[in-house]
Scaffold this active site. Sequence first.
Site, PDB file in Angstrom:
ATOM      1  N   HIS A 141     -25.470   6.184 -37.783  1.00  0.00           N
ATOM      2  CA  HIS A 141     -26.487   5.141 -37.629  1.00  0.00           C
ATOM      3  C   HIS A 141     -25.894   3.817 -38.102  1.00  0.00           C
ATOM      4  O   HIS A 141     -25.068   3.795 -39.026  1.00  0.00           O
ATOM      5  CB  HIS A 141     -27.729   5.470 -38.454  1.00  0.00           C
ATOM      6  N   GLU A 147     -26.907   1.446 -39.981  1.00  0.00           N
ATOM      7  CA  GLU A 147     -27.033   1.150 -41.407  1.00  0.00           C
ATOM      8  C   GLU A 147     -25.979   1.887 -42.222  1.00  0.00           C
ATOM      9  O   GLU A 147     -25.341   1.309 -43.106  1.00  0.00           O
ATOM     10  CB  GLU A 147     -28.424   1.549 -41.932  1.00  0.00           C
ATOM     11  N   CYS A 180     -34.652   4.694 -40.425  1.00  0.00           N
ATOM     12  CA  CYS A 180     -35.237   6.039 -40.448  1.00  0.00           C
ATOM     13  C   CYS A 180     -35.174   6.564 -41.892  1.00  0.00           C
ATOM     14  O   CYS A 180     -34.695   5.876 -42.797  1.00  0.00           O
ATOM     15  CB  CYS A 180     -34.448   6.955 -39.516  1.00  0.00           C
ATOM     16  N   CYS A 187     -31.544   6.628 -43.318  1.00  0.00           N
ATOM     17  CA  CYS A 187     -31.015   5.295 -43.613  1.00  0.00           C
ATOM     18  C   CYS A 187     -31.779   4.620 -44.745  1.00  0.00           C
ATOM     19  O   CYS A 187     -31.185   3.921 -45.566  1.00  0.00           O
ATOM     20  CB  CYS A 187     -31.023   4.454 -42.352  1.00  0.00           C
TER      21      CYS A 187
END
Length: 158
Positions: A57, A59, A87, A90
Amino acid sequence: MTTPGPWDDAMRLALTEAKAALEGDDVPVGAVVLDASGTVIGTGRNTREAHHDPTGHAEVVALRAAAAARGEWRLSGCTLVVTLEPCTMCAGAVVLSRVDRLVFGAYDDKLGAVGSLWDVVRDRRLNHRPEVVAGVLATESTALLDGFFAAHRSAGLR
């Protein structure tokens, strides 16, 4: 025309990262980490498809780059700027990395963990709670995501 906000330039950098994620057919999410002086010390984009990595992801990628640049995992004094509400994974990484501030663009009604479905980063039971700034250039972030998913739906993908 609206007056530019203090995080607009950083969000534009994150949007550039998000657009680059499209090259790997990843969902267009981008992130940057700024140190206390405002210098970019880490960037990231979604790489789940490109690297076959469920933790790829934007992040997480940006936080890893910033930690490597600093030579430590604690990112105190830093700001994470990301195009989409994090999410749960993260949001947890935001808390664990000790960033001072999280800035995001679009809300994520399906997976968001910074107010939409959950609010991990402001949970009083945790030992660190960063400041949250939401909705920065949300229209631009949302349009990029909507375009991606519309193209995939019309092509019969995802």
